[in-house]
Motif scaffolding. Structure first.
Motif, short mmCIF file in Angstrom:
data_model
loop_
_atom_site.label_atom_id
_atom_site.label_comp_id
_atom_site.label_asym_id
_atom_site.label_seq_id
_atom_site.Cartn_x
_atom_site.Cartn_y
_atom_site.Cartn_z
N ILE A 281 0.86 -1.19 0.00
CA ILE A 281 0.00 0.00 0.00
C ILE A 281 0.89 1.23 0.00
O ILE A 281 1.92 1.27 0.68
CB ILE A 281 -0.92 0.00 1.25
N SER A 282 0.51 2.24 -0.76
CA SER A 282 1.30 3.47 -0.77
C SER A 282 1.30 4.10 0.62
O SER A 282 0.29 4.10 1.32
CB SER A 282 0.76 4.45 -1.81
N ILE A 283 2.46 4.62 0.99
CA ILE A 283 2.63 5.15 2.35
C ILE A 283 2.34 6.64 2.34
O ILE A 283 3.05 7.42 1.72
CB ILE A 283 4.06 4.87 2.85
N THR A 284 1.27 7.01 3.04
CA THR A 284 0.89 8.42 3.17
C THR A 284 0.73 8.74 4.65
O THR A 284 0.60 7.84 5.49
CB THR A 284 -0.44 8.71 2.44
N ALA A 285 0.73 10.02 4.96
CA ALA A 285 0.59 10.45 6.35
C ALA A 285 -0.77 10.03 6.92
O ALA A 285 -0.86 9.62 8.09
CB ALA A 285 0.74 11.97 6.44
N GLU A 286 -1.80 10.08 6.09
CA GLU A 286 -3.14 9.71 6.56
C GLU A 286 -3.21 8.22 6.91
O GLU A 286 -3.79 7.83 7.92
CB GLU A 286 -4.20 10.04 5.50
N LYS A 287 -2.59 7.39 6.07
CA LYS A 287 -2.63 5.94 6.33
C LYS A 287 -1.79 5.57 7.55
O LYS A 287 -2.18 4.70 8.33
CB LYS A 287 -2.16 5.19 5.09
N ILE A 288 -0.67 6.26 7.73
CA ILE A 288 0.14 6.01 8.93
C ILE A 288 -0.64 6.42 10.17
O ILE A 288 -0.70 5.69 11.16
CB ILE A 288 1.48 6.77 8.85
N ALA A 289 -1.27 7.59 10.11
CA ALA A 289 -2.06 8.07 11.25
C ALA A 289 -3.22 7.14 11.55
O ALA A 289 -3.54 6.89 12.72
CB ALA A 289 -2.57 9.48 10.97
N THR A 290 -3.85 6.58 10.52
CA THR A 290 -4.96 5.65 10.71
C THR A 290 -4.49 4.38 11.42
O THR A 290 -5.15 3.89 12.34
CB THR A 290 -5.61 5.29 9.36
N LEU A 291 -3.36 3.83 10.99
CA LEU A 291 -2.83 2.62 11.63
C LEU A 291 -2.43 2.88 13.07
O LEU A 291 -2.69 2.06 13.96
CB LEU A 291 -1.62 2.09 10.85
#
Length: 113
Positions: A20-30
């Motif tokens: 999965i592409s690494i974005t700030a939103e996805k990191i924050a969600t995890l």
């Protein structure tokens, strides 16, 4: 390393592992799903890092240490005499023949004689 850094590191590794592409939103969600509170700047910093660096290289070079000092090679002195610098010749590896070790048979005795 703070808890925020560690959580963002693991989140980025999870995203990378899943393709999965690494974005700030996805990191924050995890991180939020793991019930870890981090400062708001950590996810964006890790996203920018992952955007600029190849994660595979970072994983493979974990214990490689920091960049060492570069070795300076002096140019040939032909440039100083007004001539053009000669093209660098490829380094030729000289094969040195190692002297053959003498065996016990050559000496005429053995360890157990």
């Amino acid at each position: 390393m703070s808890i925020g850094e560690t959580a963002c590191t693991y989140a980025a590794l999870i995203l990378h592992d899943d393709g999965i592409s690494i974005t700030a939103e996805k990191i924050a969600t995890l991180v939020k799903a793991a019930n870890v509170t981090v400062e708001s700047y950590w996810p964006s910093l890790f996203a920018k890092l992952c955007e600029k660096k190849n994660i595979e290289d970072l994983i493979l070079n974990v214990g490689a240490g920091g960049g060492g000092a570069a070795v300076a090679v002096s140019a040939p002195s032909g440039v100083a005499s007004g001539g053009a610098a000669p093209a660098a010749a490829p380094a030729v590896e000289e094969k040195k023949e190692e002297p053959k070790e003498e065996s016990d048979e050559d000496m005429g005795f053995s360890l157990f004689d």
